[in-house]
Design a protein around this motif. Structure first.
Motif, PDB file in Angstrom:
ATOM      1  N   LEU A 109     -36.937 -32.817 -37.747  1.00 16.49           N
ATOM      2  CA  LEU A 109     -35.961 -32.335 -36.773  1.00 16.49           C
ATOM      3  C   LEU A 109     -36.613 -31.426 -35.747  1.00 16.49           C
ATOM      4  CD1 LEU A 109     -33.027 -31.981 -35.790  1.00 16.49           C
ATOM      5  CD2 LEU A 109     -32.799 -30.099 -37.439  1.00 16.49           C
ATOM      6  N   LEU A 110     -37.489 -30.547 -36.182  1.00 20.03           N
ATOM      7  CA  LEU A 110     -38.190 -29.659 -35.256  1.00 20.03           C
ATOM      8  C   LEU A 110     -39.078 -30.457 -34.304  1.00 20.03           C
ATOM      9  CD1 LEU A 110     -39.060 -26.860 -34.273  1.00 20.03           C
ATOM     10  CD2 LEU A 110     -40.703 -26.784 -36.157  1.00 20.03           C
ATOM     11  N   THR A 111     -39.782 -31.452 -34.815  1.00 24.29           N
ATOM     12  CA  THR A 111     -40.640 -32.285 -33.967  1.00 24.29           C
ATOM     13  C   THR A 111     -39.824 -33.059 -32.947  1.00 24.29           C
ATOM     14  OG1 THR A 111     -42.206 -32.526 -35.803  1.00 24.29           O
ATOM     15  CG2 THR A 111     -42.397 -34.082 -33.983  1.00 24.29           C
ATOM     16  N   ALA A 112     -38.698 -33.632 -33.385  1.00 24.15           N
ATOM     17  CA  ALA A 112     -37.841 -34.377 -32.456  1.00 24.15           C
ATOM     18  C   ALA A 112     -37.281 -33.465 -31.377  1.00 24.15           C
ATOM     19  CB  ALA A 112     -36.705 -35.051 -33.235  1.00 24.15           C
ATOM     20  N   LEU A 113     -36.916 -32.253 -31.758  1.00 27.54           N
ATOM     21  CA  LEU A 113     -36.399 -31.301 -30.784  1.00 27.54           C
ATOM     22  C   LEU A 113     -37.452 -30.957 -29.733  1.00 27.54           C
ATOM     23  CD1 LEU A 113     -33.955 -29.488 -30.064  1.00 27.54           C
ATOM     24  CD2 LEU A 113     -34.962 -27.725 -31.521  1.00 27.54           C
ATOM     25  N   LEU A 114     -38.684 -30.771 -30.171  1.00 28.05           N
ATOM     26  CA  LEU A 114     -39.778 -30.483 -29.239  1.00 28.05           C
ATOM     27  C   LEU A 114     -40.025 -31.655 -28.294  1.00 28.05           C
ATOM     28  CD1 LEU A 114     -42.428 -28.634 -31.406  1.00 28.05           C
ATOM     29  CD2 LEU A 114     -41.326 -27.778 -29.360  1.00 28.05           C
ATOM     30  N   LEU A 115     -40.015 -32.871 -28.814  1.00 25.98           N
ATOM     31  CA  LEU A 115     -40.254 -34.047 -27.982  1.00 25.98           C
ATOM     32  C   LEU A 115     -39.159 -34.211 -26.935  1.00 25.98           C
ATOM     33  CD1 LEU A 115     -41.470 -36.641 -30.657  1.00 25.98           C
ATOM     34  CD2 LEU A 115     -42.841 -35.434 -28.960  1.00 25.98           C
ATOM     35  N   VAL A 116     -37.919 -33.972 -27.317  1.00 22.69           N
ATOM     36  CA  VAL A 116     -36.804 -34.103 -26.367  1.00 22.69           C
ATOM     37  C   VAL A 116     -36.918 -33.068 -25.257  1.00 22.69           C
ATOM     38  CG1 VAL A 116     -34.308 -33.876 -26.116  1.00 22.69           C
ATOM     39  CG2 VAL A 116     -35.251 -35.187 -28.019  1.00 22.69           C
ATOM     40  N   ILE A 117     -37.177 -31.827 -25.631  1.00 29.69           N
ATOM     41  CA  ILE A 117     -37.273 -30.768 -24.620  1.00 29.69           C
ATOM     42  C   ILE A 117     -38.438 -31.034 -23.679  1.00 29.69           C
ATOM     43  CG2 ILE A 117     -37.764 -28.312 -24.311  1.00 29.69           C
ATOM     44  CD1 ILE A 117     -36.239 -27.801 -26.888  1.00 29.69           C
ATOM     45  N   THR A 118     -39.586 -31.436 -24.214  1.00 22.61           N
ATOM     46  CA  THR A 118     -40.747 -31.720 -23.367  1.00 22.61           C
ATOM     47  C   THR A 118     -40.473 -32.905 -22.443  1.00 22.61           C
ATOM     48  OG1 THR A 118     -42.204 -30.895 -25.109  1.00 22.61           O
ATOM     49  CG2 THR A 118     -43.203 -32.239 -23.377  1.00 22.61           C
ATOM     50  N   ALA A 119     -39.831 -33.949 -22.960  1.00 25.46           N
ATOM     51  CA  ALA A 119     -39.537 -35.123 -22.135  1.00 25.46           C
ATOM     52  C   ALA A 119     -38.566 -34.777 -21.012  1.00 25.46           C
ATOM     53  CB  ALA A 119     -38.963 -36.236 -23.015  1.00 25.46           C
ATOM     54  N   GLU A 150     -27.685 -33.963 -45.439  1.00 23.41           N
ATOM     55  CA  GLU A 150     -27.561 -32.632 -46.036  1.00 23.41           C
ATOM     56  C   GLU A 150     -27.993 -31.540 -45.064  1.00 23.41           C
ATOM     57  OE1 GLU A 150     -29.376 -30.059 -49.820  1.00 23.41           O
ATOM     58  OE2 GLU A 150     -29.785 -32.216 -49.624  1.00 23.41           O
ATOM     59  N   LEU A 151     -29.048 -31.829 -44.302  1.00 20.06           N
ATOM     60  CA  LEU A 151     -29.542 -30.850 -43.343  1.00 20.06           C
ATOM     61  C   LEU A 151     -28.525 -30.591 -42.240  1.00 20.06           C
ATOM     62  CD1 LEU A 151     -31.778 -29.141 -41.982  1.00 20.06           C
ATOM     63  CD2 LEU A 151     -32.664 -31.264 -41.004  1.00 20.06           C
ATOM     64  N   LEU A 152     -27.946 -31.652 -41.685  1.00 19.57           N
ATOM     65  CA  LEU A 152     -27.034 -31.506 -40.548  1.00 19.57           C
ATOM     66  C   LEU A 152     -25.677 -30.930 -40.951  1.00 19.57           C
ATOM     67  CD1 LEU A 152     -27.820 -34.813 -38.617  1.00 19.57           C
ATOM     68  CD2 LEU A 152     -28.649 -32.512 -38.115  1.00 19.57           C
ATOM     69  N   THR A 153     -25.354 -30.954 -42.220  1.00 23.30           N
ATOM     70  CA  THR A 153     -24.098 -30.369 -42.691  1.00 23.30           C
ATOM     71  C   THR A 153     -24.284 -28.986 -43.297  1.00 23.30           C
ATOM     72  OG1 THR A 153     -24.372 -31.543 -44.801  1.00 23.30           O
ATOM     73  CG2 THR A 153     -23.038 -32.616 -43.090  1.00 23.30           C
ATOM     74  N   ASP A 154     -25.492 -28.481 -43.271  1.00 21.81           N
ATOM     75  CA  ASP A 154     -25.765 -27.153 -43.826  1.00 21.81           C
ATOM     76  C   ASP A 154     -25.442 -26.093 -42.768  1.00 21.81           C
ATOM     77  OD1 ASP A 154     -26.730 -24.842 -45.007  1.00 21.81           O
ATOM     78  OD2 ASP A 154     -28.523 -25.823 -45.816  1.00 21.81           O
ATOM     79  N   PRO A 155     -24.544 -25.148 -43.067  1.00 24.42           N
ATOM     80  CA  PRO A 155     -24.231 -24.097 -42.078  1.00 24.42           C
ATOM     81  C   PRO A 155     -25.433 -23.251 -41.701  1.00 24.42           C
ATOM     82  CG  PRO A 155     -22.592 -24.151 -43.848  1.00 24.42           C
ATOM     83  CD  PRO A 155     -23.715 -25.029 -44.279  1.00 24.42           C
ATOM     84  N   LEU A 156     -26.422 -23.160 -42.589  1.00 23.78           N
ATOM     85  CA  LEU A 156     -27.609 -22.368 -42.282  1.00 23.78           C
ATOM     86  C   LEU A 156     -28.340 -22.922 -41.057  1.00 23.78           C
ATOM     87  CD1 LEU A 156     -29.382 -19.981 -43.264  1.00 23.78           C
ATOM     88  CD2 LEU A 156     -30.690 -21.644 -44.599  1.00 23.78           C
ATOM     89  N   LEU A 157     -28.271 -24.227 -40.848  1.00 22.20           N
ATOM     90  CA  LEU A 157     -28.932 -24.823 -39.687  1.00 22.20           C
ATOM     91  C   LEU A 157     -28.280 -24.363 -38.399  1.00 22.20           C
ATOM     92  CD1 LEU A 157     -30.829 -26.905 -38.287  1.00 22.20           C
ATOM     93  CD2 LEU A 157     -29.028 -28.604 -38.680  1.00 22.20           C
ATOM     94  N   TRP A 158     -26.961 -24.441 -38.312  1.00 21.16           N
ATOM     95  CA  TRP A 158     -26.260 -24.188 -37.057  1.00 21.16           C
ATOM     96  C   TRP A 158     -26.036 -22.706 -36.782  1.00 21.16           C
ATOM     97  CZ3 TRP A 158     -26.472 -28.481 -34.506  1.00 21.16           C
ATOM     98  CH2 TRP A 158     -26.437 -29.700 -35.187  1.00 21.16           C
ATOM     99  N   LYS A 159     -25.950 -21.902 -37.835  1.00 22.01           N
ATOM    100  CA  LYS A 159     -25.664 -20.482 -37.642  1.00 22.01           C
ATOM    101  C   LYS A 159     -26.911 -19.603 -37.631  1.00 22.01           C
ATOM    102  CE  LYS A 159     -21.056 -20.689 -39.761  1.00 22.01           C
ATOM    103  NZ  LYS A 159     -20.168 -20.143 -40.830  1.00 22.01           N
ATOM    104  N   VAL A 160     -27.998 -20.068 -38.243  1.00 21.44           N
ATOM    105  CA  VAL A 160     -29.176 -19.212 -38.399  1.00 21.44           C
ATOM    106  C   VAL A 160     -30.436 -19.868 -37.832  1.00 21.44           C
ATOM    107  CG1 VAL A 160     -30.668 -18.006 -40.040  1.00 21.44           C
ATOM    108  CG2 VAL A 160     -28.201 -18.070 -40.421  1.00 21.44           C
TER     109      VAL A 160
END
Length: 328
Positions: free
Chosen positions: A306-316, A89-99
């Motif tokens: 999702l926010l935590t995973a994004l931070l871990l990827v960027i830091t790595a 549901e999160l990955l298909t929500d336009p609010l995630l990708w547009k905002v």
């Protein structure tokens, strides 16, 4: 008359008499005095605290993100497993990708660049002034860092208040804006411009003091040699200072990235940031509003994961790039 026996070295005395000196309490090797498990035993209390305060809550958030957990489940204690439905549901929500995701990423990148850049410039300035002046300026900028995020946010909101803010009154006096038709908190770009001023003002003192401490440890012989070779100030900075301070820049950049990606207070407390204006939501405020205001704790936890995973990827990725440059 000096005795000849007293002048005989200990080793010759042992060979002459056949006697051996008693073994003293010298260093013992291989006796197991420092077993491999001893450091872990000493670290066990700290690791237990970290596990209780950090790892266990992360585990609970991950478990919660796999459940349909709302107000009813919170009261009854029941749990309904839905697998990856919250993430779907999160990955298909336009609010995630547009905002939410663009607001989070762009805001963090801009703030990291400005915070590290401004902090480095201030550190270079402090390194060139006298000791007394440096102490006064350092104390002054540390006030901004010591100020609570809540207090600092309200100060910036008051400065840019559309009716009585100092900035609005000054620009209105100059005829540049109309207070009756201008509200900087309703549109995304002005909103995040004010939030950027707030975050950079609050974060650059840490970078400045850290870089200044590293600058004070640089060997002056290298700077003098570069200056004798004809290198200007800019050339000395990029060719001598930056390579030597690369580990310091790595630390402040990673910490600034983590702090700026998970900014919450500075966004939530601004007008519209608490959910009334969905165009200014970032991942942090969206997660909180979804979980607390809408009582959808499972979906809110999925946003946090999702926010935590994004931070871990960027830091790595950043650390891997840095280590590769060190190997070259």
């Amino acid at each position: 008359m000096t005795s000849t026996i007293a002048s005989v070295p200990p080793a010759d005395e042992e060979r002459r008499t056949g006697a051996r000196r008693p073994a003293g309490p010298g260093p013992r090797r291989g006796t197991g005095l420092t077993p491999r498990w001893l450091p872990w035993l000493l670290l066990a209390p700290a690791l237990a605290v970290l596990g209780g305060l950090l790892l266990y809550p992360l585990y609970r958030v991950l478990v919660l993100s796999l459940q349909d957990f709302g107000l009813r489940q919170l009261v009854t204690g029941e749990s309904q497993w839905v697998g990856l439905d919250n993430f779907a549901e999160l990955l298909t929500d336009p609010l995630l990708w547009k905002v939410a995701l663009p607001n989070t990423v762009v805001f963090a990148v801009v703030n990291v660049v400005l915070t590290v850049g401004l902090g480095t410039l201030v550190a270079l300035l402090l390194a060139r002034v006298g000791v007394w002046t440096r102490g006064v300026l350092t104390s002054a900028i540390m006030v901004a860092w010591a100020m609570p995020a809540v207090t600092g946010t309200y100060v910036w909101v008051l400065l840019f208040d559309p009716r009585s803010g100092m900035v609005m009154r000054g620009l209105s006096t100059l005829g540049l804006v109309d207070p009756d038709t201008t509200n900087w908190f309703t549109e995304r770009l002005p909103f995040y411009a004010i939030a950027t001023l707030n975050v950079v003002h609050h974060g650059f003192p840490f970078v400045a003091v850290t870089v200044l401490a590293a600058l004070m440890t640089l060997p002056q012989e290298l700077m003098e040699a570069a200056e004798l070779d004809g290198a200007g100030a800019w050339r000395r900075f990029w060719s001598v200072t930056v390579p030597l301070l690369k580990p310091v820049f790595a630390v402040v950049t990673i910490l600034s990235t983590i702090w700026d990606f998970k900014v919450f207070t500075q966004i939530y407390l601004m007008p519209g940031g608490s959910g009334t204006n969905r165009d200014v939501l970032n991942l942090g405020t969206w997660s909180y509003i979804t979980a607390i205001s809408q009582n959808r704790y499972g979906l809110g936890a999925a946003i946090a994961v999702l926010l935590t995973a994004l931070l871990l990827v960027i830091t790595a990725v950043y650390l891997r790039t840095l280590f590769r440059q060190e190997e070259l």
